[in-house]
Enzyme design. Sequence first.
Site, PDB file in Angstrom:
ATOM      1  N   ARG A  30       0.788  -1.111   0.076  1.00  0.00           N
ATOM      2  CA  ARG A  30      -0.009   0.079   0.074  1.00  0.00           C
ATOM      3  C   ARG A  30       0.792   1.094   0.011  1.00  0.00           C
ATOM      4  NH1 ARG A  30      -5.042  -0.676   3.826  1.00  0.00           N
ATOM      5  NH2 ARG A  30      -5.021  -2.626   2.984  1.00  0.00           N
ATOM      6  N   SER A 116      -7.989  -0.361  -0.215  1.00  0.00           N
ATOM      7  CA  SER A 116      -9.166  -0.668   0.572  1.00  0.00           C
ATOM      8  C   SER A 116      -9.727   0.643   0.969  1.00  0.00           C
ATOM      9  CB  SER A 116      -8.620  -1.242   1.889  1.00  0.00           C
ATOM     10  OG  SER A 116      -9.849  -1.655   2.493  1.00  0.00           O
ATOM     11  N   HIS A 117      -9.832   1.136   2.194  1.00  0.00           N
ATOM     12  CA  HIS A 117     -10.492   2.282   2.501  1.00  0.00           C
ATOM     13  C   HIS A 117      -9.529   3.496   2.538  1.00  0.00           C
ATOM     14  CE1 HIS A 117      -8.323   0.503   6.108  1.00  0.00           C
ATOM     15  NE2 HIS A 117      -8.353   1.882   6.639  1.00  0.00           N
ATOM     16  N   LYS A 126      -3.169  -6.562  -3.061  1.00  0.00           N
ATOM     17  CA  LYS A 126      -3.307  -7.834  -2.014  1.00  0.00           C
ATOM     18  C   LYS A 126      -3.338  -8.951  -3.080  1.00  0.00           C
ATOM     19  CE  LYS A 126      -6.743  -5.508   1.223  1.00  0.00           C
ATOM     20  NZ  LYS A 126      -8.229  -5.551   1.577  1.00  0.00           N
ATOM     21  N   ASP A 265     -16.900  -1.181   2.328  1.00  0.00           N
ATOM     22  CA  ASP A 265     -15.442  -0.228   2.133  1.00  0.00           C
ATOM     23  C   ASP A 265     -14.975  -0.188   0.561  1.00  0.00           C
ATOM     24  OD1 ASP A 265     -14.669  -2.854   2.195  1.00  0.00           O
ATOM     25  OD2 ASP A 265     -12.802  -2.679   3.416  1.00  0.00           O
ATOM     26  N   ASP A 267     -12.939  -1.777  -1.192  1.00  0.00           N
ATOM     27  CA  ASP A 267     -12.769  -2.858  -2.302  1.00  0.00           C
ATOM     28  C   ASP A 267     -13.785  -4.121  -1.702  1.00  0.00           C
ATOM     29  OD1 ASP A 267     -11.849  -3.416   0.564  1.00  0.00           O
ATOM     30  OD2 ASP A 267     -10.086  -4.595  -0.156  1.00  0.00           O
ATOM     31  N   ASP A 269     -14.841  -5.589   0.816  1.00  0.00           N
ATOM     32  CA  ASP A 269     -14.589  -7.156   1.444  1.00  0.00           C
ATOM     33  C   ASP A 269     -14.966  -6.963   3.073  1.00  0.00           C
ATOM     34  OD1 ASP A 269     -12.310  -5.305   2.351  1.00  0.00           O
ATOM     35  OD2 ASP A 269     -10.875  -6.783   2.502  1.00  0.00           O
ATOM     36  N   ARG A 270     -15.344  -5.504   3.390  1.00  0.00           N
ATOM     37  CA  ARG A 270     -15.956  -5.182   4.505  1.00  0.00           C
ATOM     38  C   ARG A 270     -17.422  -5.126   4.531  1.00  0.00           C
ATOM     39  NH1 ARG A 270     -12.776  -1.863   8.368  1.00  0.00           N
ATOM     40  NH2 ARG A 270     -12.310  -0.722   6.779  1.00  0.00           N
ATOM     41  N   HIS A 357     -14.607  -7.782   9.369  1.00  0.00           N
ATOM     42  CA  HIS A 357     -14.237  -8.816   8.251  1.00  0.00           C
ATOM     43  C   HIS A 357     -14.889 -10.253   8.769  1.00  0.00           C
ATOM     44  CE1 HIS A 357     -11.046  -6.716   5.759  1.00  0.00           C
ATOM     45  NE2 HIS A 357     -10.720  -6.158   6.972  1.00  0.00           N
TER      46      HIS A 357
END
Length: 481
Positions: A30, A116-117, A126, A265, A267, A269-270, A357
């Site tokens: 990142r 992500s966020h 990732k 979020d 991407d 995933d949450r 998650h």
Amino acid sequence: MTNVSSPLNAPAGKAPVTDLSASFKAYDVRGIVGETIDATVVEAVGAAFVDVLGLAGQTVLVGGDMRPSSPEFISAFARGAAARGGRVETIGLISTDELYYACGAVGAAGATFTASHNPAAYNGIKMAKAGALPVSSETGLAEIRAAAEAYLTAGVIEPVDEPGPIAVRDVLADYAAYLRGLVDLSGIRPLTVVVDAGNGMAGLTTPAVLGDQLLSGLPLEIVPLYFELDGTFPNHPANPLEPENLRDLQAAVVRHGADIGLAFDGDADRCFVIDEKGEPVSPSAITALVARREIARAKAAGEAEPVVIHNLITSRAVPELVQHDGGRPVRTRVGHSFIKAVMAEEGAVFGGEHSAHYYFRDFWNADTGMLAAMHVLAALGGQELPLSELGAEYEPYVSSGEINSEIEDKAAAVARVREAYAGEDVAIDDLDGTTFSAADGSWWFNLRPSNTEPYLRFNGEAKDRETLESLRDNVLEIVRA
């Protein structure tokens, strides 16, 4: 299909990045686009990914989110991976859990470009092995960094004798069908669902999974908020962990008289959940609710004592409910690589974290916010109570949330708290940070130092608000002394 390989070329007038320590983290990559991560870096990482994981001649999947730099980075990673013999399949715009789906269903390693966020200036990578196994600093990421740095220092990627092809694969329809096969929503009562995609990838996956874009319609009226894919995040940051970023969703749920609100979020995933009153339902409560469903399903299939994983910051209500329902709770450290490893070791049916998650055995032990949301919709739509009443059963305690204290000598602060709370009536353990638990079960709290910032993080829970507030104030006074 084409064969592609190329040397590394830094933009004119710009010194190449050869030290990747600023962008390689414990679990992913990142960095700030144009500073610590650029197409040159990404091409080297793609080559290193194939080298370190031994993927020459094998399928390598690569996709990305809606950030402006993602298309260029997908192409650069594909060039580097193909040059070293990977048979690359680009899978375009994807959520992170779509990558995990693809790595599991196809049986191939892959990477997705996302931060992500994080704010718009960032992007990252990732990575996962075949079967959606995580790539972390302990399972190859450190070696990938070293190999990429070597390519960057040399300034060229030497192609193998038979560079791999680059082809295109679409996974969205198969991903949606797979999730629909895990949770049947066709028979639930009609629900109005407000979804805040935050201009992130849920704007693509929600219509595919919960709508009628690709599959037959469900008894769901989806009210979309910020479904336009826009990696500049023009409405609010795609980080629903921050309460301010939930305000629009909360207001929309009340305004539309909706049954539930879902926030993803960037991407996707949450997933965070809002009840019909516009109030957040804690990730611990969602963990308990989904755990109950997964335990029941596993027991119906003949499993004697299904295992559920929870990290040590989740509410004590989670292990209590798991035990009550005939499952076995297993407590673990915070972080997806730890959770996924323990999921595999224990054969766990489900795992949840306080950060929203959620991990599923049926999803290759990987985390997926969409599948968790589907379980909540099934639970809500399978009975008549509103979510505020349904969720209350899973939140018997009062929690503090995370409170940060800026402390330079974090170890000394923890030592002061240990001294103050030492005694037979308090259990202390060091699984992840330091956790203090009252012998009578009336409260617990955890102190965890940040690895990257001068913060000591406090999380606590108690049987009532008065006890929690007294505990919180006392501990923070000692910490900040």
